[in-house]
Design a protein around this motif. Structure first.
Motif, PDB file in Angstrom:
ATOM      1  N   ALA A  70       0.830  -1.207   0.000  1.00 44.01           N
ATOM      2  CA  ALA A  70       0.000   0.000   0.000  1.00 44.01           C
ATOM      3  C   ALA A  70       0.861   1.252   0.000  1.00 44.01           C
ATOM      4  O   ALA A  70       0.505   2.273  -0.620  1.00 44.01           O
ATOM      5  N   SER A  71       2.025   1.179   0.682  1.00 44.63           N
ATOM      6  CA  SER A  71       2.960   2.302   0.687  1.00 44.63           C
ATOM      7  C   SER A  71       3.686   2.419  -0.647  1.00 44.63           C
ATOM      8  O   SER A  71       3.844   3.517  -1.188  1.00 44.63           O
ATOM      9  N   ASP A  72       4.109   1.256  -1.189  1.00 44.32           N
ATOM     10  CA  ASP A  72       4.844   1.246  -2.456  1.00 44.32           C
ATOM     11  C   ASP A  72       3.960   1.610  -3.637  1.00 44.32           C
ATOM     12  O   ASP A  72       4.415   2.267  -4.578  1.00 44.32           O
ATOM     13  N   ARG A  73       2.724   1.132  -3.609  1.00 43.70           N
ATOM     14  CA  ARG A  73       1.792   1.330  -4.725  1.00 43.70           C
ATOM     15  C   ARG A  73       0.475   1.913  -4.214  1.00 43.70           C
ATOM     16  O   ARG A  73      -0.554   1.244  -4.184  1.00 43.70           O
ATOM     17  N   PRO A  74       0.485   3.167  -3.796  1.00 41.94           N
ATOM     18  CA  PRO A  74      -0.730   3.760  -3.223  1.00 41.94           C
ATOM     19  C   PRO A  74      -1.908   3.774  -4.192  1.00 41.94           C
ATOM     20  O   PRO A  74      -3.066   3.806  -3.751  1.00 41.94           O
ATOM     21  N   GLU A  75      -1.624   3.729  -5.474  1.00 44.11           N
ATOM     22  CA  GLU A  75      -2.721   3.718  -6.453  1.00 44.11           C
ATOM     23  C   GLU A  75      -3.551   2.439  -6.357  1.00 44.11           C
ATOM     24  O   GLU A  75      -4.692   2.391  -6.837  1.00 44.11           O
ATOM     25  N   HIS A  76      -2.990   1.404  -5.739  1.00 40.72           N
ATOM     26  CA  HIS A  76      -3.716   0.136  -5.590  1.00 40.72           C
ATOM     27  C   HIS A  76      -4.154  -0.123  -4.150  1.00 40.72           C
ATOM     28  O   HIS A  76      -4.664  -1.205  -3.845  1.00 40.72           O
ATOM     29  N   ALA A  77      -3.967   0.845  -3.267  1.00 46.84           N
ATOM     30  CA  ALA A  77      -4.218   0.632  -1.838  1.00 46.84           C
ATOM     31  C   ALA A  77      -5.640   0.148  -1.561  1.00 46.84           C
ATOM     32  O   ALA A  77      -5.854  -0.710  -0.696  1.00 46.84           O
TER      33      ALA A  77
END
Length: 217
Positions: A70-77
């Motif tokens: 979620a931190s690395d890919r916030p667009e997919h959180a």
């Protein structure tokens, strides 16, 4: 203590705009689920040439990785909930660094053996609607792990995940992730892999073939 926080199964259904048949979309199941043969009851696999079978019977992923993603890919959180990686078992308190090839875990009344890391295919990208995700999973080292079935039984969310046996302590799982993805095994590791009966059969055979080739040179 490691805990099975969520258990998911999936039916074959069209995936992505292309409508590719896949069982990668998994949904949580409440209550006990039987593990019989090489599959959880109700779970389905579309392409048996590359998925399923004895060495890919059950796929597990660490719940501890979800906040990192979620931190690395916030667009997919928003979609990072149990099952988002196509896993059958979402396990808290256990990551790749804690594992060795061949480890046998008791979950409920079933016993499962860790036999290989996941190599994501294009369907993983379709699952997220993001073609960069398969390579991101490889680069991260957060592969998840495949189990083979040692003892059939039942399991459910809330069950503990207990290490019963560790036959190959020298075959650390993170090294296997690297070897599978980048082919950087040492001669000693190749020899260990060839004789490791807990390892996926195709990896044992590949290691033995490398030894045979080196011996013939």
């Amino acid at each position: 203590m490691a805990i099975l926080t969520s258990l998911q199964i999936g039916k074959i259904a069209p995936l992505g705009a292309q409508g590719v048949p896949s069982g990668i979309v998994k949904r949580p199941v409440a209550g006990p689920v039987a593990l019989r043969g090489h599959q959880l009851n109700g779970d389905e696999t579309a392409d048996l040439t590359v998925h399923g079978g004895p060495d890919k019977a059950v796929y597990a992923y660490s719940a501890d990785h979800y906040p990192v993603w979620a931190s690395d890919r916030p667009e997919h959180a928003a979609r990072l909930i149990p099952g988002a990686f196509g896993e059958n078992l979402t396990i808290a308190g256990l990551v790749e660094d804690d594992l060795c090839i061949g480890d046998i875990h008791q979950i409920g009344t079933a016993r499962l053996q860790i036999c290989q890391p996941r190599q994501p295919c294009f369907k993983f990208g379709l699952l997220f609607g993001d073609a960069t995700m398969p390579k991101a999973l490889v680069r991260s080292g957060r592969s998840g792990w495949y189990y083979r079935v040692v003892q059939e039984g039942e399991m459910q969310a809330g069950d503990s995940v207990t290490l019963i046996e560790r036959p190959h302590p020298a075959l650390a799982f993170p090294r296997m992730v690297s070897i599978v993805n980048f082919g950087d095994a040492t001669r000693d590791e190749v020899e260990q892999m060839a004789g490791a009966d807990g390892l996926a059969i195709w990896l044992q055979r590949r290691a033995q073939a490398a030894l045979d080739e080196a011996g013939a040179a």
